[in-house]
Design an enzyme around this catalytic site. Structure first.
Site, PDB file in Angstrom:
ATOM      1  CG  HIS A 105     -23.850  45.763 -19.669  1.00 34.58           C
ATOM      2  ND1 HIS A 105     -22.938  45.638 -18.639  1.00 34.58           N
ATOM      3  CD2 HIS A 105     -24.065  44.493 -20.141  1.00 34.58           C
ATOM      4  CE1 HIS A 105     -22.610  44.360 -18.513  1.00 34.58           C
ATOM      5  NE2 HIS A 105     -23.275  43.655 -19.390  1.00 34.58           N
ATOM      6  CG  HIS A 179     -20.068  42.368 -22.745  1.00 39.45           C
ATOM      7  ND1 HIS A 179     -20.501  41.135 -23.200  1.00 39.45           N
ATOM      8  CD2 HIS A 179     -20.662  42.551 -21.547  1.00 39.45           C
ATOM      9  CE1 HIS A 179     -21.339  40.609 -22.320  1.00 39.45           C
ATOM     10  NE2 HIS A 179     -21.453  41.452 -21.291  1.00 39.45           N
ATOM     11  CD  GLU A 313     -18.561  41.257 -18.836  1.00 37.45           C
ATOM     12  OE1 GLU A 313     -19.177  42.311 -18.596  1.00 37.45           O
ATOM     13  OE2 GLU A 313     -19.097  40.131 -18.747  1.00 37.45           O
TER      14      GLU A 313
END
Length: 348
Positions: A105, A179, A313
């Site tokens: 991420h 997210h 997502e």
């Protein structure tokens, strides 16, 4: 339509601003400039009860210490990259590691972990908060000075539209997503196991033991991954399918969408009628069912627990840079990156 502005708290001696966008249908979206984080979404159920439907905190301190990316924008690259490096034009760039030897991420100082510049706009039918950030060349190991913006727009039609834009002065990688963890029960009264999900997806990406896509697309037919006619989340959590077990009992998989901007994803909580429709430009959506959430902190007084929320997502698939059969996430120098995802809130 209107926007209320306030001070959410302080991080590293820098003030964190909050924005609450409100329409006339009793829907409110609250976000902060730290990580472009959505902290609350308040919507009615079929009886008109207005409650929050996302996981988040009321203090900056909690986001610093406890948040598993609750509500944040993820970048430069969503998901896992392993090996944590990229070769571009004969140069190897080493990416910051933050999950063992994996880059996850965007790394430890990803977009979720910075304070963005912000501005607002209002009209009769919609209101927006625009966040902008200049990611410098070399940040987290990525090449190129990258200008990126994220716009949250709430409309009178009960749409939350997330628009992403980016441009770099060098070839780089970009794969943005949001997210947010959703829980349509309202104020976390229940977990998400009885939520029903429908998705227009015929195939999903197989994961290996490190939760990285192998590149192998698996047909959903006669598997717990077939959401085409609707399925409750609990079916995958209780499944003995190796792909459900490998992620900690549930889902953490990229699904290849068979359509775009045609109500391709629908999440419903049957007990109160809350319904959320998701439409996107993106080829994939990663369904994550909170399999790694732990009971080590409170969320607005409620103990966190496994399967307390789920993420949808919308993005290109993780680790695409190391998988030539997957869609590319290369952003060429001075070319523009655009992506849009729409969440529509209603009841049935």
């Amino acid at each position: 339509m209107k926007i209320e502005e306030g001070i959410f708290g302080e991080i590293n001696r820098e003030l964190v601003k909050s924005y609450t966008i409100m329409n006339n249908q009793n829907i409110k979206v609250t976000c902060i400039d730290y990580g472009c984080t959505i902290t609350r979404i308040d919507v009615p159920d079929k009886e008109g009860n207005i409650e929050n439907i996302v996981l988040g905190f009321d203090s900056a301190e909690d986001y610093l210490h406890y948040s598993p990316y609750f509500g944040a924008v993820i970048g430069r690259v969503a998901g896992r990259v392993n090996p944590p490096s990229v070769d571009m034009e004969g140069v190897t760039y080493l990416l910051a590691e933050n999950e063992g030897r994996t880059h996850l991420h965007g790394g430890p100082k990803g977009f979720h972990n910075v304070i963005w510049k912000s501005s607002t706009s209002e009209s009769v039918d919609e209101a927006s908060v625009t966040f902008t950030y200049m990611s410098p060349d070399g940040e987290a190991g990525y090449p190129g000075n990258l200008e990126v913006s994220v716009v949250y727009t709430l409309t009178e039609n009960n749409d939350l539209i997330i628009t992403y834009h980016g441009i770099s002065d060098e070839n780089t990688l970009l794969n943005l997503t949001n997210h947010t963890y959703f829980n349509l029960s309202g104020n976390l009264k229940e977990d998400i196991l009885q939520h029903e999900l429908t998705m227009k997806s015929d195939k999903f990406l197989e994961l290996d033991q490190s939760l990285l896509p192998t590149g192998n697309l698996i047909d959903v037919e006669q598997t717990p991954f077939d959401f085409r006619a609707g399925k409750r989340i609990i079916e995958g959590v209780n499944s003995k399918h190796q792909q459900n077990e490998i992620v900690g009992n549930g889902y953490d998989h990229p699904f290849l969408l068979s359509e775009n901007h045609k109500k391709e994803i629908c999440l419903v909580n049957p007990s109160n009628g809350r319904k959320m429709i998701v439409e996107t430009d993106e080829p994939y959506v990663v369904l994550y069912t909170g399999n790694m959430l732990e009971d080590t902190f409170l969320i607005r007084g409620i103990p966190c627990q496994k399967h307390l929320g789920l993420c949808l997502e919308t993005q290109h698939p993780p680790n695409a840079i190391h998988n030539q059969q997957l869609p590319s996430i290369l952003l060429e120098k001075n070319k523009e990156y655009h992506s849009k995802t729409r969440f529509t809130f209603t009841v049935e």
